[in-house]
Each structure stands twice: as C-alpha cells, then as structure tokens.
Scaffold this active site. Structure first.
Site, short mmCIF file in Angstrom:
data_model
loop_
_atom_site.label_atom_id
_atom_site.label_comp_id
_atom_site.label_asym_id
_atom_site.label_seq_id
_atom_site.Cartn_x
_atom_site.Cartn_y
_atom_site.Cartn_z
N HIS A 216 -2.18 8.99 -15.93
CA HIS A 216 -1.21 7.92 -16.13
C HIS A 216 -0.14 8.32 -17.15
O HIS A 216 1.05 8.03 -16.97
CB HIS A 216 -1.94 6.66 -16.59
CG HIS A 216 -1.13 5.41 -16.43
ND1 HIS A 216 -0.66 4.99 -15.21
CD2 HIS A 216 -0.69 4.51 -17.34
CE1 HIS A 216 0.03 3.87 -15.37
NE2 HIS A 216 0.02 3.56 -16.65
N CYS B 195 5.87 5.58 -2.76
CA CYS B 195 6.21 5.39 -4.17
C CYS B 195 5.43 6.33 -5.09
O CYS B 195 5.43 6.16 -6.30
CB CYS B 195 5.98 3.94 -4.59
SG CYS B 195 4.28 3.36 -4.37
N ASP C 80 -2.75 8.98 -5.45
CA ASP C 80 -4.16 8.69 -5.16
C ASP C 80 -4.55 9.14 -3.77
O ASP C 80 -5.67 9.62 -3.55
CB ASP C 80 -4.44 7.20 -5.32
CG ASP C 80 -4.88 6.85 -6.74
OD1 ASP C 80 -5.45 7.71 -7.41
OD2 ASP C 80 -4.65 5.70 -7.16
N GLU D 161 -3.39 4.20 -0.09
CA GLU D 161 -3.72 5.27 -1.04
C GLU D 161 -5.17 5.75 -0.94
O GLU D 161 -5.61 6.53 -1.77
CB GLU D 161 -3.41 4.82 -2.47
CG GLU D 161 -3.87 3.43 -2.82
CD GLU D 161 -3.31 2.93 -4.16
OE1 GLU D 161 -2.86 3.76 -4.96
OE2 GLU D 161 -3.35 1.71 -4.38
#
Length: 753
Positions: free
Chosen positions: A361, A673, A626, A602
């Site tokens: 992240h 995205c 992912d 994902e």
C-alpha cells in the site's frame, strides 16, 4: 541437530561483525560435526575469486590471503555447480587443487556445500577429516541445512560491514538491492523512522549532551520501577506468592549493575540513550537465547520486555519535532501511510523501506505522490545510516549509500532528464487522449488524498476511476463518523464535478490494517478483507454508503464500487444494502439519485463470472494489482518472490481480455484502475483489448496520453495479437519496449534493460 543449528544461527546473529560471524561458524560447526577442519570461502563480488576467510584446523596465517578462481579446485566446483560435493579421497578427484601452505595435505575426506542467497553464490562451506570416508547422509544434510540458514545472515553481515562503524563520519560506499517501488531518482539525506518501543529498530545516533541522556535513562528506569510495583500491587490476591515473585525478579534485573553500567558507558562514549539501551539489551537477549538451560532462555523474554518498557519512556521523553532536511529520504523497517503524513511534502524527496514490495500500500501511495521509492531493501543496515548521503534509484530498485562523486553526478543527470521530460509533457495537458486514427481513450485518476486533486486536474484527468476511501480511515484513531465521511467525500465530488468520481467502499485487510480494528490472520490476503468485512459489519457499510449518497446531493457525479468480489451473492447482498441506504435517505427528504454501482474484478473467480457480475451492476473495473497476485499465487508484499510478480504474464493478459469480452457482451463499460493502467507499455495492450477507461496515479497521466496519441488502433491490434501468442512475461516486455521505441516513445522507458 536442530538445537545445534539454532544455537549456531543465534550465535552468528549476535556477532559484532562479518569476521566474528565467520569465526563462530567454523568453530561451532567443527564442534557439532566432530570434524578436524571447517572452512569458509567467500566469493569476492568484484573478482569472482573464492577467498579463504575463516577456518578451524588449517593455517590461520593465510586467512584473507589465499584464494581460488571460480573454476579452480573442489571449492570452485561446489560454487560453480551450486551443489554439495562429498568425497572420501579428495586428492584423487580430477579437480583437486592443493593451495600451498594451507596445510590440508593430510586431510582426505571432503564435504563442501554452497552458500547461496537469493540465487547468488556467496561462498562455500567445507568440512574435512583425515580418515578416508564419505560423510553420511545426516552429516551432509546438516551441512547443506547450515549453509542455507547462514546465507541470509552472511549476506546481511557482509552488507553491514560495508558501512563504516565510525561515529563521526563515513567514508565507504555501498550498494543495496531492493525492489523498484516508485519510479524516479532521489538524492538526499537519510532520516530513519523509529517504530515505538522496538529495540532492534533503534538507529545509532550521536548525542549532543551525555549528561542529559544519562538523566533521561535514569528517569525511564525509575518510571518502569514504579509501573512494576503498581502492577504487582494490583495483582495481590489474584496471584500466588510464587507468581508475584516474578515482579521482584523484574525489579532485580532493573537494578543489575552489570547491564546498567554498560548502557551508561555507551552513553558517556557519545551514543544517545535509546541507542545505548537497545545495543546492550539486544546483546544480553542474544546471550540468554543461546543458552541451553530453559530457565535462562526464559530470562531473555524478561529482559526484552523490560528493555521495551524503558525504551518507551525514553521515546516519550525524547518526543520533539523531527528535523527534516530539505532533501529528506525517509528510511524505515516498514514504512506506513501515517509515517508519510508526518513529513512536510516539500521536503520529502525519496523513501526506502526494508520490508514490503512494489505493490504494497505504501508503494502505491508513493507512486501516487511521485516519490521515488525502493522497497524490500532487506540487507540495508538501516539503524546505522542516520543522516547518511543516499541515492534512491526507483527505476532499478537500488540504494546507493554514501555514493561516489561519479555516481552522484550520473544520477543528477538522470534527475534533470526526468524533470525535463515532465515539463515537455505539459504541452499535452489540454489535448484529447486519442490515437492518431481517432480512437478515444478516457484517462481517469486514482486518488485518496485531497493533495491529489489539484495535480490530477492540472494534468487533465477526465474523472476518478478509484477513490480509496480507506485512507481517511487509516489516518484516524477510530472509525470516522457519517458526517465526517460526508464532508470528506463532498470535497472530492465537488473538486471534480461534473466529472465522475468512483468511490470504492472500505477496502481493509491484507496489507491495509486499521490500528483500531486489527485483523490478525495467518494469511490475510486470502482472509477477511474488502467486501467480506463490510458485509459482516453492515453498520460500517451502511454508514459509509449513506455518507457517499449525502455527499452527492446536487452533484450527481458519484459512482460506487465494491471491492474484493468473489461471487454473485456478495454483489446481491451489497446491492440490497445500498438500496436500503438510498431508500432511507429518500424518506428523510434527501434529493439524491441512485448512482451507478460497479464491482472490482481482482480475484480469478470474478474473471470467470465477469458476465454474471456485469448483468447485476452498471460497470466493471479491474484491479490489476490483486488480480495479478492471485492469478500467480505471489504475495505482492513478499520480497522473496517479488521477481515472480509479472503483470505481463500471459495468464494475466488473457484474464484481462476475458473481462473486457464479458462486460461488452452485456453492454457494460469496463475500466482498469490497477498500476498496469499507468504503465506506458501495458497501455498499448489495454487499448487494443477494448478497455473503455484507464485510471492511474496522476504522475502517469501525461505519459500515458503521449503513448495513446502516438499510436494507431490498427498497429495496436497487431501488437496485441503478437503479445497474446508469447509464452513468457519477458518476451512480452521486450515486445512492448520495442513498440514504444519504434513510435518514438523510448524517452518514456525507465533506464535499464
């Protein structure tokens, strides 16, 4: 054997330097295996020669002097073949080579095992005996296990040894390999972030006032003594006298003159109190952990606990505003989003995290903020580099410590080229994102912070494909209220209106943990995360959806997106809750419209049910980060398997095409995205596949637009056909690099192969 192995590894971990570690290895292995000789040869990374670096039983005068070429002798064969060699008459082997003066003529039995770390041969571990016999299977297995265990320890010791131990200055240069986290080059000074009360993470640092540090240390000791007495008093009547005696043990340890005097001596030598405490306590912990007696092993836990307690008081007493230089490079064991928020943005030029990967992240945030970053620099001795000069190469994943003038000049030139390229792309800001033959490709942006908004609009974003709603949750110490969320979401919707803003419902779990809502799982990426959490907690989901709907009043540019969908039942349940929130607000008199609702694709299950999902919602959006992780079974935060994470993998590309086909078969738009959307090479394929929208961090917008405008759909279709026939990610990467170069876009390619 297992206990012996652990003991050796612990002893090596506690060694003060590389040579001490090597000496421990040869002495302890010879003792455990009962051999007359044990030797370590280390490979010189520059010359490739195998240097005689430590031994038990041979001539010590040749340590560091005798060496073998990579193809010489039995040791060279072990290194070259990367496999053990077990001989009863070593002198009869055709590769046998006797090093003059080393004293191994009388030894006939030979067993060698390679020391390999991350596919690199670091050296060879050898045992020998006078008797002519083959070592048995158990002995061979032990030496192979020992070499595998020691590989990482030796790699770290070698890296640590590259840094001068002098307190006032450093002269040596060193290079540390990590993973490219965010592209770009940063040149600056290291500022080491220290986690709360973690002894192993405290950096070495010079103190300005030894007397003040001594007073702080004594005050911290007194505070811990008070805490322990109070805790003991509270538990009287609940514990037996024998159990309460533990607190007396703690108090005696705190009054032990031996370790206290060691800490005080280090402080007087100029080390700050936290560093002195951490170094002394860590040394005592290692000593106790290596003991065989269970009682003394348990004392290591006691000392660790007390050390952390004292450290926490020292950290509290030392709390002050950190001095961030204008060229701050943030360094830490595991950087987090909250750590980023503590540094003034105008002073932060780069980041290095010892743990984590390019798709963790914090790396995604770094790319969004345009901060060159290296992740997973596991061998970097970060506690020793406070204020050191660093170069962060976010293209290749290398960190240059105390770089030479030549290295610094090279990277300054790269930095200037990057800046010139960015300025040159500004001319594309107001031009349409379409191919030379007129195919439109809308470019949207991923956001999560208000700081993203102005940059995104300045660079021509046509909407928001992903607003990460978890970021406001991550930056708080509790769940934000409905009104707090409404205000935050309203700011985003207003800033981009009338352009669409796609808000993803709360996506926590995996590598995104809320400190006030911990999710402790052995395998968090396959556990309770995304929509699974919020469906189990409808009170959280409903509050968030209500806040989004309220924020959209009068604007009507909201889109809601559901994360981590793996089956249609989850979509059905979520849609019921969204409709319920909407109906409640209508009853309350809110003038709002039900926004478009979509799902993120994902996980592999969603790929294969994409058409069924598309029937239920208004749009699909692929989360390529992912999806790649789950398709390839590669934990994107695990640096050991980071090289296996290939977004260009043929299976990934095939899945991306399947999703487009399924969505379009139901007449629904589909976007992407993930990080792949901002990759100039991948954009060539995604456009040809038929994606209706690409969403990326704002730093990639103009680069992607340049690629789109330099292409034609006919050429891209041909390129896609060729790429889909490729067998490996490397083939596809080379194909895309070649295509970019042919279209004059080679300037967008990062430095390197």
């Amino acid at each position: 054997m297992l206990a012996a192995l652990r003991g050796i590894v612990q002893a090596v971990n506690a060694a003060g330097n590389l040579q001490a570690a090597l000496d421990i290895i040869v002495e302890r292995i010879a003792e455990v295996m009962g051999t007359e000789v044990c030797t370590v040869y280390l490979r010189n990374p520059e010359s490739g020669r195998l240097i005689f670096m430590a031994n038990q039983g041979l001539n010590p005068d040749l340590i560091g002097k005798a060496s073998l070429a990579a193809d010489e002798g039995l040791v060279g064969q072990v290194a070259r073949r990367e496999e053990p060699l077990n001989l009863d008459h070593a002198e009869k082997h055709p590769n046998f080579l006797l090093l003059p003066g080393i004293g191994e003529e009388q030894y006939h039995s030979f067993l060698g095992a390679p020391i390999i770390h991350q596919r690199e041969v670091l050296g060879v571990l050898v045992v020998q005996q006078k008797d002519s016999r083959r070592f048995d299977e158990e002995e061979e297995a032990f030496l192979v296990t020992m070499s595998a265990q020691l590989a990482g320890v030796l790699a770290h010791a070698r890296a640590t040894g590259s840094i001068s131990k002098t307190q006032d200055s450093v002269t040596a240069s060193a290079l540390f390999k990590g993973i490219a986290g965010a592209p770009g080059v940063a040149i600056g000074r290291a500022v080491v972030i220290v986690p709360s009360a973690e002894l192993h993470s405290v950096p070495q640092r010079r103190s300005e006032d030894a007397d003040a540090e001594l007073r702080a240390f004594e005050a911290a000791l007194d505070a811990v003594r008070v805490d322990i007495r109070e805790l003991s008093g509270k538990l009287v009547g609940q514990l037996s006298p024998e159990e309460l005696a533990l607190f007396d043990v703690y108090l005696r340890i705190l009054d032990d003159g031996v370790w206290l005097s060691e800490v005080e001596a280090k402080i007087r030598e100029g080390e700050w109190a936290q560093g002195a405490l951490a170094q002394v306590v860590s040394g005592h912990i290692n000593t106790f952990e290596m003991m065989d007696d269970p009682y003394f092993k348990d004392r290591a836990t006691d000392i660790k606990d007390l050390g952390r307690r004292v450290l926490s008081y020292l950290q509290a007493s030392n709390e002050r505003d950190t001095d961030y230089p204008a060229d701050t490079i943030l360094v830490g064991e595991e950087l987090t989003a909250s750590m980023l928020g503590e540094v003034p943005r105008e002073k932060l030029v780069g980041m290095v995290s010892v743990r984590g990967s390019s798709n963790s992240h914090v790396a995604i945030l770094a790319r969004a903020m345009g901060i060159p970053t290296v992740m997973g620099a596991s061998d970097l001795p970060y506690t020793q580099i406070e204020h050191a000069s660093l170069v962060v190469d976010g293209y290749s994943g290398y960190v240059h410590y105390n770089p030479t003038p030549e290295v610094s000049e090279h990277f300054r030139a790269l930095l200037e080229e990057d800046q010139a390229l960015s300025q040159g792309l500004e001319a594309l800001r107001d031009l349409p994102s379409e191919t030379r033959d007129g195919h439109r490709m809308p470019l949207w942006v991923n956001t999560g912070l208000m700081a993203d908004v102005a940059r995104s609009l300045d660079r021509g974003a046509e909407g928001v494909g992903l607003y990460r709603t978890e970021i406001p949750f991550l930056l708080r110490e509790r769940f934000p209220s409905e009104e707090e969320q409404r205000i935050i979401y309203r700011e985003q919707l207003l800033a981009f209106a009338p352009l669409p803003v796609t808000m993803r419902t709360l996506d926590i779990g995996g590598d995104k943990a809320l400190p006030y809502f911990p999710i402790d799982e052995e395998n968090p990426f396959l556990g309770w995360r995304g929509i699974r959490v919020t469906l189990d907690h409808p009170e959280i989901f409903l509050v968030q959806v209500r806040a989004m709907l309220k924020a959209s009043s009068g604007l009507d540019n909201l889109r809601i997106m559901l994360p981590m969908i793996s089956n249609v039942q989850e979509v059905d349940e979520a849609l019921v809750l969204v409709r319920r929130a909407y109906d409640e607000l209508i009853e309350d008199g809110w003038d709002i419209s039900l926004p478009p609702i979509g799902v993120m694709v994902e996980v592999p299950a969603a790929v294969y049910q994409a058409r069924q999902l598309a029937r239920r919602v208004d749009f699909l959006s692929v989360g390529s980060n992912d999806l790649t992780q789950y398709l390839l079974a590669v934990d994107r935060n695990n640096t050991r398997v980071a090289d296996l994470y290939h977004a260009y993998h043929p299976a990934v590309l095939g899945s991306l095409q399947n999703v487009v086909d399924a969505a379009h078969a139901e007449g629904k738009p589909v976007g992407i995205c993930g990080e792949l959307a901002g990759d100039p090479g991948a954009v060539l394929l995604l456009t040809a596949m038929g994606y209706d929208m690409l969403s990326m961090n704002d730093n990639s917008l103009l680069r992607v637009k340049a690629v789109v405008r330099a292409s034609t759909m006919s050429d891209l279709k041909n390129l896609l056909t060729t790429a889909m026939a490729a067998d490996t990610a490397d083939e596809i990467r080379a194909l895309l690099r070649s295509a970019l170069a042919e279209s004059g876009m080679e300037k967008l390619l990062p430095p390197g192969p």
